[in-house]
Write an enzyme that holds these catalytic residues in place. Sequence first.
Site, PDB file in Angstrom:
ATOM      1  N   LEU A   1      -0.545   6.336  -5.719  1.00  0.00           N
ATOM      2  CA  LEU A   1      -1.923   6.234  -5.249  1.00  0.00           C
ATOM      3  C   LEU A   1      -2.042   4.882  -4.575  1.00  0.00           C
ATOM      4  CD1 LEU A   1      -3.891   7.484  -8.409  1.00  0.00           C
ATOM      5  CD2 LEU A   1      -3.478   8.760  -6.299  1.00  0.00           C
ATOM      6  N   ASP A   2      -2.734   4.821  -3.436  1.00  0.00           N
ATOM      7  CA  ASP A   2      -2.841   3.519  -2.779  1.00  0.00           C
ATOM      8  C   ASP A   2      -3.712   2.577  -3.614  1.00  0.00           C
ATOM      9  OD1 ASP A   2      -5.586   3.806  -2.104  1.00  0.00           O
ATOM     10  OD2 ASP A   2      -5.100   4.831  -0.243  1.00  0.00           O
ATOM     11  N   ALA A   3      -3.697   1.310  -3.258  1.00  0.00           N
ATOM     12  CA  ALA A   3      -4.366   0.307  -4.081  1.00  0.00           C
ATOM     13  C   ALA A   3      -5.871   0.557  -4.194  1.00  0.00           C
ATOM     14  CB  ALA A   3      -4.113  -1.098  -3.517  1.00  0.00           C
TER      15      ALA A   3
END
Length: 269
Positions: A114-116
């Site tokens: 999952l991106d930040a």
Amino acid sequence: MTDLTPERSTEGVRLQKVLSGAGVASRRVAENYIVDGRVRVNGEVVTELGRRIDPETDLVDVDGTAIQLDTSKRYVVLNKPTGVVSTMKDEHGRPDLRRFTQDWEERLFNVGRLDAETSGLLLLTNDGALAHVLAHPSFGVTKVYIAKVRGKVTGQTVATLTHGIELEDGPISADRARVIDVSGGDGDDATSLVELTLHSGRNRIVRRMMAEVGHPVIDLVRRQFGPLRLGSLPVGRARELTTVEQGALLTLSRGHDTSAEEAQDQETE
């Protein structure tokens, strides 16, 4: 219960002992499962209490649900906070996943990313074979997201998302989409909560889809990954899967195979 059935072999471990050790049930209850024909070994129903198996190579399921016989395997679900990158050691010094794995002595790693800026469900495990299958793009495990987006999302927009849109890397469509809530009226301050179900693992796909239909994402949470649900797990907390969750995950992954090299293309949302 007295075991009157002759043993096929003195090698291996008794099936009821293996089931008990795997946390399925007590040995006595496991014996009842076997006698009732609820247990299969390598796809074959086993009703002999004397049956011995090799836990390292034999595949066992109870009532059609796969059982993990290797008790060294760990499966952990994390509610990843925003601001954390999906890696065990970030070379740029950003907050990473190491802090969430300190309660387990095994070396865990994340399945997919999952991106930040995205929070929600992330699976951590030391089961490389299962991770390779679940992360491989061709497997297409289903993910459910809740996106808070700008603007009032209409039924026509929902239909567009499910019928398909064209992005720079090809066409894409949501498996399912629905509007959960709209706030702020019809003005510029309006926002919508949209639930999207996808099996695509393409990079930042939810954000790109919503931007393409004119509703940029403000906040994004992954609520479900395959059979796993985030539920009430607080942000920043991790827990081991229940026996039921673990069985559902293993059942989903069995029958699919891929090489480690092919599995490197993991999703980032």
